[in-house]
Design an enzyme around this catalytic site. Structure first.
Site, PDB file in Angstrom:
ATOM      1  N   ASP A   2       0.854  -1.180   0.000  1.00  0.00           N
ATOM      2  CA  ASP A   2       0.000   0.000   0.000  1.00  0.00           C
ATOM      3  C   ASP A   2       0.891   1.231   0.000  1.00  0.00           C
ATOM      4  OD1 ASP A   2      -3.116  -0.810   0.733  1.00  0.00           O
ATOM      5  OD2 ASP A   2      -1.639  -2.303   1.325  1.00  0.00           O
ATOM      6  N   ASP A  52     -13.543  -4.656  -1.135  1.00  0.00           N
ATOM      7  CA  ASP A  52     -13.283  -4.481   0.287  1.00  0.00           C
ATOM      8  C   ASP A  52     -14.601  -4.757   1.007  1.00  0.00           C
ATOM      9  OD1 ASP A  52     -10.741  -3.690  -0.411  1.00  0.00           O
ATOM     10  OD2 ASP A  52     -11.090  -1.554  -0.111  1.00  0.00           O
TER      11      ASP A  52
END
Lengths: 207, 254
Positions: B11, B130
């Protein structure tokens, strides 16, 4: 020489070729193929789309002319599939017809009847078809080395002798590499297969 | 099955690799390219870069990171985070990405999935989901880094994504992300059984046994690993050796 087939893996193949020290020219004009020592035909996405791109840019016939001059040609992924008579992906589309055979969907189930995932994505080892890889672009390739595949369709060559290697997918043999004289192809992505793949590109460049 | 894919998830915020907890609280870890190269050399199967901010500035910075990585890392690179259009996907592919992960924009405009799949092929189009558990056996899709509810059921959305042309699903449990207490195995299994495309399980890897659970009980086709790699509590050779001994089909490093 790397053919600009309008495909999104063109630059990945270029980077890998640069890395192994090739002198790469990207060909987007038919006349550019006249001077090529070696030609790589990359391709990802839909078969019909890839063929249409070649035709639109006048490169389809140029590749056929190049192949007739018996200089090394390597198709990668859909680039390999395009070497065949045609594909059943989204209806029948003709390919280059340099190798007899058709491109068909990967069976939805493995040999034991269990469903498996499509596309076939991931690393697989190469199983030799026929006696020897000596003198081919897979010469010296280790049995336990894996290469990266991503595809939903698979070539079914008519001549078993055109198949260099299979990849096993739950007991189904998928055509992984082909060769007839100067015409070569890999269903897997040597440009995305780490050191193992770079080694294969190097051997092609040395042919 | 083909080899179980071990994927390093990085990330990114600006120029830095970060590690979040439940996709929110973040810590800087270092230069993403250094980590990517190290993981490549240690035999990771793929790299996923996720832009955690996805502002215009960060997009440029991400393209630069992808460009640098693609010059020396010859395995598939997926880039996601804030992808809104076919043009953005094209720019990222040109920078060196092989696949594009789409999340928030697709929940607002599902046709983006088919647009990317038609233009670049399904192999390029990763649907990032997600999901957060709402009830037993029910998960809701979240967008904007796990901040916004969408009201969409995660399993249904996965099926819809497949119909629209997604070639893979990157499935993150918002509940488990960064917690190192294991994957949401029930979520992974529910999605993996509902679709015929491969599912990458993400969020929760803390120890080796978690890998076994999510592959065997969860039927994950691939596993995205972040925290334990970035902080060095597990290494790729360690993970691969353990998986091999446990009978999971990982790639042999020759």
């Amino acid at each position: 020489m790397l053919l600009d087939s309008g495909t999104s893996n063109l630059l990945s193949v270029q980077r890998a070729l640069d890395h192994v020290g090739a002198d790469v020219v990207i060909a987007d004009q038919p006349s550019m193929l006249d001077d090529a020592d070696r030609l790589i035909l990359p391709g990802v996405g839909a078969f019909g789309h890839c063929v249409a791109n070649l035709i639109e840019n006048g490169l389809f016939d140029a590749v056929l002319d190049y192949a007739r001059r018996e200089r090394p040609l390597l198709g990668i992924c859909v680039g390999m599939q395009m070497l065949f008579d045609g594909s059943e992906e989204f209806g029948w589309n003709d390919g280059l017809g340099l190798l007899p055979g058709r491109v068909q969907p990967i069976p939805m189930s493995g040999a034991d009847g269990g469903r498996h995932k499509i596309p076939h994505i991931g690393w697989a080892t190469l199983e030799r078809s026929g006696p020897d890889w000596a003198g081919t672009f897979l010469e010296g390739f280790g049995r336990d080395r894996a290469v990266y595949f991503v595809h939903s369709f698979s070539a079914r060559p008519e001549a078993v002798s055109d198949i260099l290697a299979f990849a096993d997918y739950d007991g189904i043999q998928l055509t992984a590499a082909v060769r007839r004289d100067n015409i070569m192809g890999t269903q897997f992505h040597p440009e995305k297969s780490g050191q193992a793949g770079l080694g294969i590109l190097s051997r092609f460049l040395a042919m | 099955m083909p080899h179980l894919r071990l994927i390093a998830r990085l990330d990114i915020k600006g120029a830095n690799l970060i590690k979040g907890i439940q996709l929110e609280g973040v810590r800087k870890v270092g230069d993403p390219n250094t980590f990517a190269v190290q993981y490549y050399q240690e035999g990771v199967d793929e790299i996923v870069y996720m832009d955690a901010v996805a502002s215009l500035y960060d997009r440029q910075s991400m393209m630069e990171i992808v460009r640098r990585t693609a010059d020396s890392v010859f395995i598939p690179i997926t880039v996601g985070g804030g992808m809104r259009s076919v043009d953005e996907a094209r720019d990222m592919l040109r920078a060196g990405a092989d696949k594009i992960a789409v999340n928030s924009a697709a929940t607002l405009n599902p046709s983006l999935i088919s647009a990317i799949a038609e233009r670049f092929g399904s192999q390029c189009m990763v649907l990032q989901i997600d999901a957060k558990q709402r009830a037993a056996g029910r998960w809701e899709v979240y967008r904007d880094c796990g901040r916004e509810r969408t009201g969409i059921d995660a399993v249904e959305w996965a099926m819809r994504g497949q119909e629209l042309g997604a070639g893979e699903i990157l499935l993150t449990s918002v509940d488990k992300e960064g917690m190192r207490r294991g994957f949401d195995v029930a979520l992974v299994r529910a999605v993996s059984e509902a679709v015929s495309i491969p599912v990458i399980a993400s969020g929760g890897m803390g120890k080796l046994e978690h890998l076994g659970e999510v592959v065997e009980a969860g039927r994950a086709d691939a596993v995205a690993i972040a925290h334990v790699l970035h902080y060095g509590s597990l290494s790729l050779p360690q993970i691969r050796d353990w998986a091999g001994a446990a009978g999971l089909p990982v790639r042999a490093m020759a």
